[in-house]
Design a protein around this motif. Structure first.
Motif, PDB file in Angstrom:
ATOM      1  N   ALA A  68       0.835  -1.214   0.000  1.00  0.00           N
ATOM      2  CA  ALA A  68       0.000   0.000   0.000  1.00  0.00           C
ATOM      3  C   ALA A  68       0.866   1.259   0.000  1.00  0.00           C
ATOM      4  O   ALA A  68       1.943   1.282   0.603  1.00  0.00           O
ATOM      5  CB  ALA A  68      -0.919  -0.011   1.213  1.00  0.00           C
ATOM      6  N   PRO A  69       0.415   2.311  -0.668  1.00  0.00           N
ATOM      7  CA  PRO A  69       1.218   3.555  -0.733  1.00  0.00           C
ATOM      8  C   PRO A  69       1.484   4.168   0.630  1.00  0.00           C
ATOM      9  O   PRO A  69       2.494   4.850   0.815  1.00  0.00           O
ATOM     10  CB  PRO A  69       0.364   4.482  -1.606  1.00  0.00           C
ATOM     11  CG  PRO A  69      -0.518   3.556  -2.397  1.00  0.00           C
ATOM     12  CD  PRO A  69      -0.790   2.387  -1.499  1.00  0.00           C
ATOM     13  N   THR A  70       0.579   3.963   1.582  1.00  0.00           N
ATOM     14  CA  THR A  70       0.741   4.591   2.900  1.00  0.00           C
ATOM     15  C   THR A  70       1.429   3.679   3.912  1.00  0.00           C
ATOM     16  O   THR A  70       1.600   4.070   5.060  1.00  0.00           O
ATOM     17  CB  THR A  70      -0.642   4.984   3.444  1.00  0.00           C
ATOM     18  OG1 THR A  70      -1.477   3.804   3.511  1.00  0.00           O
ATOM     19  CG2 THR A  70      -1.298   6.017   2.544  1.00  0.00           C
ATOM     20  N   ALA A  71       1.821   2.454   3.489  1.00  0.00           N
ATOM     21  CA  ALA A  71       2.424   1.500   4.418  1.00  0.00           C
ATOM     22  C   ALA A  71       3.939   1.671   4.448  1.00  0.00           C
ATOM     23  O   ALA A  71       4.530   2.368   3.620  1.00  0.00           O
ATOM     24  CB  ALA A  71       2.062   0.080   4.019  1.00  0.00           C
ATOM     25  N   SER A  72       4.561   1.002   5.416  1.00  0.00           N
ATOM     26  CA  SER A  72       6.022   0.994   5.486  1.00  0.00           C
ATOM     27  C   SER A  72       6.573  -0.085   4.556  1.00  0.00           C
ATOM     28  O   SER A  72       5.824  -0.869   3.967  1.00  0.00           O
ATOM     29  CB  SER A  72       6.476   0.732   6.924  1.00  0.00           C
ATOM     30  OG  SER A  72       5.947  -0.496   7.384  1.00  0.00           O
ATOM     31  N   GLU A  73       7.892  -0.115   4.416  1.00  0.00           N
ATOM     32  CA  GLU A  73       8.510  -1.115   3.559  1.00  0.00           C
ATOM     33  C   GLU A  73       8.218  -2.523   4.080  1.00  0.00           C
ATOM     34  O   GLU A  73       8.221  -2.768   5.283  1.00  0.00           O
ATOM     35  CB  GLU A  73      10.023  -0.902   3.489  1.00  0.00           C
ATOM     36  CG  GLU A  73      10.434   0.347   2.732  1.00  0.00           C
ATOM     37  CD  GLU A  73      11.941   0.425   2.565  1.00  0.00           C
ATOM     38  OE1 GLU A  73      12.655  -0.322   3.265  1.00  0.00           O
ATOM     39  OE2 GLU A  73      12.415   1.228   1.732  1.00  0.00           O
ATOM     40  N   ALA A  74       7.959  -3.452   3.147  1.00  0.00           N
ATOM     41  CA  ALA A  74       7.664  -4.845   3.511  1.00  0.00           C
ATOM     42  C   ALA A  74       8.878  -5.704   3.197  1.00  0.00           C
ATOM     43  O   ALA A  74       9.409  -5.673   2.085  1.00  0.00           O
ATOM     44  CB  ALA A  74       6.443  -5.345   2.741  1.00  0.00           C
ATOM     45  N   SER A  75       9.317  -6.464   4.172  1.00  0.00           N
ATOM     46  CA  SER A  75      10.500  -7.316   4.007  1.00  0.00           C
ATOM     47  C   SER A  75      10.151  -8.782   3.800  1.00  0.00           C
ATOM     48  O   SER A  75      11.046  -9.594   3.582  1.00  0.00           O
ATOM     49  CB  SER A  75      11.409  -7.186   5.230  1.00  0.00           C
ATOM     50  OG  SER A  75      10.705  -7.579   6.410  1.00  0.00           O
ATOM     51  N   ARG A  76       8.861  -9.101   3.878  1.00  0.00           N
ATOM     52  CA  ARG A  76       8.475 -10.509   3.730  1.00  0.00           C
ATOM     53  C   ARG A  76       7.043 -10.600   3.226  1.00  0.00           C
ATOM     54  O   ARG A  76       6.256  -9.647   3.334  1.00  0.00           O
ATOM     55  CB  ARG A  76       8.591 -11.248   5.066  1.00  0.00           C
ATOM     56  CG  ARG A  76       7.629 -10.730   6.111  1.00  0.00           C
ATOM     57  CD  ARG A  76       7.794 -11.413   7.435  1.00  0.00           C
ATOM     58  NE  ARG A  76       6.919 -10.817   8.441  1.00  0.00           N
ATOM     59  CZ  ARG A  76       6.894 -11.184   9.709  1.00  0.00           C
ATOM     60  NH1 ARG A  76       7.704 -12.134  10.140  1.00  0.00           N
ATOM     61  NH2 ARG A  76       6.074 -10.612  10.557  1.00  0.00           N
ATOM     62  N   VAL A  77       6.730 -11.772   2.693  1.00  0.00           N
ATOM     63  CA  VAL A  77       5.374 -12.105   2.276  1.00  0.00           C
ATOM     64  C   VAL A  77       5.027 -13.446   2.908  1.00  0.00           C
ATOM     65  O   VAL A  77       5.831 -14.386   2.879  1.00  0.00           O
ATOM     66  CB  VAL A  77       5.261 -12.195   0.740  1.00  0.00           C
ATOM     67  CG1 VAL A  77       3.867 -12.650   0.330  1.00  0.00           C
ATOM     68  CG2 VAL A  77       5.587 -10.847   0.107  1.00  0.00           C
ATOM     69  N   LEU A  78       3.832 -13.542   3.489  1.00  0.00           N
ATOM     70  CA  LEU A  78       3.436 -14.741   4.223  1.00  0.00           C
ATOM     71  C   LEU A  78       2.675 -15.714   3.319  1.00  0.00           C
ATOM     72  O   LEU A  78       1.862 -15.306   2.486  1.00  0.00           O
ATOM     73  CB  LEU A  78       2.563 -14.368   5.419  1.00  0.00           C
ATOM     74  CG  LEU A  78       3.215 -13.479   6.496  1.00  0.00           C
ATOM     75  CD1 LEU A  78       2.200 -13.143   7.580  1.00  0.00           C
ATOM     76  CD2 LEU A  78       4.436 -14.166   7.092  1.00  0.00           C
ATOM     77  N   LEU A  79       2.949 -17.002   3.513  1.00  0.00           N
ATOM     78  CA  LEU A  79       2.211 -18.084   2.868  1.00  0.00           C
ATOM     79  C   LEU A  79       1.500 -18.882   3.948  1.00  0.00           C
ATOM     80  O   LEU A  79       2.068 -19.132   5.015  1.00  0.00           O
ATOM     81  CB  LEU A  79       3.161 -19.005   2.099  1.00  0.00           C
ATOM     82  CG  LEU A  79       4.049 -18.368   1.031  1.00  0.00           C
ATOM     83  CD1 LEU A  79       5.005 -19.418   0.465  1.00  0.00           C
ATOM     84  CD2 LEU A  79       3.216 -17.757  -0.078  1.00  0.00           C
ATOM     85  N   ALA A  80       0.258 -19.278   3.683  1.00  0.00           N
ATOM     86  CA  ALA A  80      -0.541 -20.005   4.672  1.00  0.00           C
ATOM     87  C   ALA A  80      -0.818 -21.425   4.182  1.00  0.00           C
ATOM     88  O   ALA A  80      -1.077 -21.653   2.995  1.00  0.00           O
ATOM     89  CB  ALA A  80      -1.860 -19.276   4.939  1.00  0.00           C
ATOM     90  N   PHE A  81      -0.772 -22.384   5.126  1.00  0.00           N
ATOM     91  CA  PHE A  81      -1.071 -23.782   4.847  1.00  0.00           C
ATOM     92  C   PHE A  81      -2.006 -24.310   5.933  1.00  0.00           C
ATOM     93  O   PHE A  81      -1.895 -23.928   7.107  1.00  0.00           O
ATOM     94  CB  PHE A  81       0.202 -24.630   4.825  1.00  0.00           C
ATOM     95  CG  PHE A  81       1.200 -24.201   3.785  1.00  0.00           C
ATOM     96  CD1 PHE A  81       1.109 -24.694   2.494  1.00  0.00           C
ATOM     97  CD2 PHE A  81       2.216 -23.314   4.095  1.00  0.00           C
ATOM     98  CE1 PHE A  81       2.026 -24.299   1.525  1.00  0.00           C
ATOM     99  CE2 PHE A  81       3.134 -22.914   3.149  1.00  0.00           C
ATOM    100  CZ  PHE A  81       3.036 -23.406   1.852  1.00  0.00           C
ATOM    101  N   THR A  82      -2.916 -25.186   5.533  1.00  0.00           N
ATOM    102  CA  THR A  82      -3.781 -25.812   6.521  1.00  0.00           C
ATOM    103  C   THR A  82      -2.958 -26.784   7.368  1.00  0.00           C
ATOM    104  O   THR A  82      -1.868 -27.202   6.961  1.00  0.00           O
ATOM    105  CB  THR A  82      -4.918 -26.578   5.830  1.00  0.00           C
ATOM    106  OG1 THR A  82      -4.354 -27.684   5.100  1.00  0.00           O
ATOM    107  CG2 THR A  82      -5.695 -25.673   4.888  1.00  0.00           C
ATOM    108  N   PRO A  83      -3.431 -27.165   8.563  1.00  0.00           N
ATOM    109  CA  PRO A  83      -2.692 -28.137   9.378  1.00  0.00           C
ATOM    110  C   PRO A  83      -2.428 -29.447   8.642  1.00  0.00           C
ATOM    111  O   PRO A  83      -1.366 -30.051   8.812  1.00  0.00           O
ATOM    112  CB  PRO A  83      -3.612 -28.332  10.588  1.00  0.00           C
ATOM    113  CG  PRO A  83      -4.400 -27.068  10.681  1.00  0.00           C
ATOM    114  CD  PRO A  83      -4.603 -26.620   9.271  1.00  0.00           C
ATOM    115  N   THR A  84      -3.386 -29.894   7.822  1.00  0.00           N
ATOM    116  CA  THR A  84      -3.175 -31.131   7.071  1.00  0.00           C
ATOM    117  C   THR A  84      -2.075 -30.957   6.043  1.00  0.00           C
ATOM    118  O   THR A  84      -1.210 -31.833   5.886  1.00  0.00           O
ATOM    119  CB  THR A  84      -4.482 -31.558   6.382  1.00  0.00           C
ATOM    120  OG1 THR A  84      -5.500 -31.731   7.368  1.00  0.00           O
ATOM    121  CG2 THR A  84      -4.283 -32.863   5.629  1.00  0.00           C
ATOM    122  N   GLU A  85      -2.082 -29.854   5.325  1.00  0.00           N
ATOM    123  CA  GLU A  85      -1.013 -29.593   4.356  1.00  0.00           C
ATOM    124  C   GLU A  85       0.332 -29.489   5.055  1.00  0.00           C
ATOM    125  O   GLU A  85       1.353 -29.976   4.544  1.00  0.00           O
ATOM    126  CB  GLU A  85      -1.306 -28.300   3.601  1.00  0.00           C
ATOM    127  CG  GLU A  85      -2.434 -28.401   2.593  1.00  0.00           C
ATOM    128  CD  GLU A  85      -2.715 -27.084   1.913  1.00  0.00           C
ATOM    129  OE1 GLU A  85      -3.179 -27.097   0.766  1.00  0.00           O
ATOM    130  OE2 GLU A  85      -2.481 -26.019   2.537  1.00  0.00           O
TER     131      GLU A  85
END
Length: 481
Positions: A68-85
């Motif tokens: 987002a233009p108003t956010a700070s710098e992002a150093s990571r991107v999150l990936l989500a997995f179900t407990p089974t995965e």
């Protein structure tokens, strides 16, 4: 068994499956609502391609993420997995697209478990993709993610006869499970043949041959999950190595000896009834379609003294093809493997020392070999790699590009005095993507190379001294004068 149709599951089965998965979705959404996503990140577009053509599920994600233009710098991107995965997750790899058109390149990124993951049993497990350069406010980037799932295909029916094909279930989500807002997303599921018994329809859903497309879906809220179930034919060999022990013995006299002990099984639908070898040989394309009778092992180049044996003895049904880049060993067990059947065997071979052991700039020696399992298209439940260093080696240090369990032990061989330091590396849920180079560094004083020759010379001298002493001894019995 139904005909090839693009239909939904039977009402009772669909109701049970959907209800169970819906409960999981609700629980997951509630439990992960407290997980704070990276500030300002949103997924502009997501393409999810699920490859079900083999026994290992391969998922390719193309994510265009924006800060987002108003956010700070992002150093990571999150990936989500179900407990089974998460339980069946074997490897996660990510790259970042940099440059444009002909100068476009994909830079590998580090992926690690996120500290934001909660301890709730039904909460999604998060992984962090660490960006090589932070994503500035208002900027966007494209990530390519590959992850693999093992033991995620459920045979149904669980038992089949020799003449039946193997059908399996696969469960996933039509939309991307993500802690971010997803603006646009599409999912493709690729199967090995056109024989698809049934699949869940979630509009818009289309099918083209062996591929099912879900989407395009717009404006998906964070933690969205839309369960789908596909039932299709998969006769690929489900080769599972329950346990593999690779022993690498280094000798500075010019050779590396590798011994691999396998416990192999067919992990597909269990075989029922009586096995007919006559039927198997007379109708090979129909009888035992999901069985397998040979495997291919990819060995290093310039191998020598190759052997392949089991508890009975040497197995002659193997073929070795070598060139300057690789060595392919095609092995054939004593009998074809059907679902639930097991076999154990050992592969051994030698390698020239100068091709794999080198000296580093700091004076230490190191061995450079390939981690993982040489057998192609297999899953290894439990892998142990033992690197036996020459006697007198000390201060070993291993370099592996992923997390492994490690400990040291002492091994003894012929003419050893103090024993050999052995580096033991363990890893579970290993697939072909783990076949990457790894190194073990160690300090070695060349004076220890004289230990075994000196012991042999000493033994020979002692033998001659004892023999000479025996010749000069008078052991006759006579009367004293």
């Amino acid at each position: 068994m139904t005909d090839h149709r693009d239909v939904m599951l039977p009402l009772s089965l669909q109701y049970i499956a959907t209800r169970a998965l819906l409960l999981l979705v609700i629980a997951s959404a509630v439990s992960c609502s407290s997980l704070p996503p990276e500030d300002g990140i949103r997924v502009v577009s997501a393409e999810k391609r699920i490859d079900l053509t083999g026994p290992i599920v391969k998922v390719f994600l193309t994510l265009k993420v924006e800060n987002a233009p108003t956010a700070s710098e992002a150093s990571r991107v999150l990936l989500a997995f179900t407990p089974t995965e998460f339980q069946h997750l074997s490897i996660v790899k990510a790259t970042r697209a940099e440059g444009k058109r002909k100068k476009k390149a994909f830079v590998p990124l580090s992926v690690q478990a996120s500290e934001l993951a909660t301890t709730a049993p039904d909460a999604p497990r998060l992984y962090s993709v660490l960006l090589s350069t932070p994503l500035k406010p208002g900027d966007a980037t494209t990530l390519e993610v590959l992850y693999m799932l093992t033991h995620s295909l459920e045979p149904f029916p669980a038992e089949i006869s020799q003449s039946e094909s193997q059908l399996v279930y696969y469960r996933d989500s039509a939309v991307l499970l993500s802690p971010y807002h997803v603006l646009e997303q599409v999912t493709y599921i690729k199967m090995p043949s056109n024989r698809i018994e049934s699949f869940t329809r979630v509009d818009p859903t289309t099918r083209a041959g062996s591929e099912v497309k879900y989407g395009t879906y717009s404006n998906q809220m964070p933690n969205s999950y839309l369960p789908v179930l596909v039932h299709y034919e998969n006769n690929r060999p489900f080769a599972v190595v329950e346990e593999l022990v690779r022993k690498v013995e280094i000798s500075h006299w010019g050779n590396i000896q590798i011994t691999e002990q396998y416990k192999l099984k067919h992990g597909g639908a269990r075989h029922k009834g009586v096995f007919s070898r006559l039927e198997y040989q007379s109708r090979p394309s129909i009888s035992g379609a999901s069985s397998f009778k040979n495997l291919l092992a990819r060995l290093p180049p310039r191998v020598h003294s190759v052997y392949y044996r089991d508890e009975i003895g040497n197995i002659s049904s193997s073929h070795l093809r070598t060139d300057s880049h690789k060595s392919d060993l095609e092995i054939e067990p004593r009998y074809p493997l059907f679902g639930g059947w097991h076999c154990t065997f050992t592969i051994g071979y030698g390698l020239p020392l100068q091709d794999f052991v080198f000296e580093s700039v700091d004076g230490r020696r190191y061995i450079n070999l390939t981690f993982g399992c040489p057998l192609l298209d297999t899953v290894v439940d439990d892998l142990t790699v033992k690197v036996v260093l020459p006697e007198g080696s000390k201060n070993p240090e291993h370099v592996v590009p992923f997390v492994t369990e490690k400990h040291l032990e002492t091994s003894y061989s012929y003419l050893d005095v103090v024993g050999r330091t052995t580096v033991v590396l363990k890893k579970k849920n290993v697939v072909g993507e783990h076949n990457v180079p790894f190194q073990v560094y160690y300090e070695f004083n060349p004076i220890f190379m004289l230990a075994e020759p000196l012991m042999l010379i000493s033994a020979v001298l002692l033998f001659f001294v004892a023999f000479i002493a025996y010749l000069h001894m008078d052991l006759s019995i006579r009367k004293s004068s």
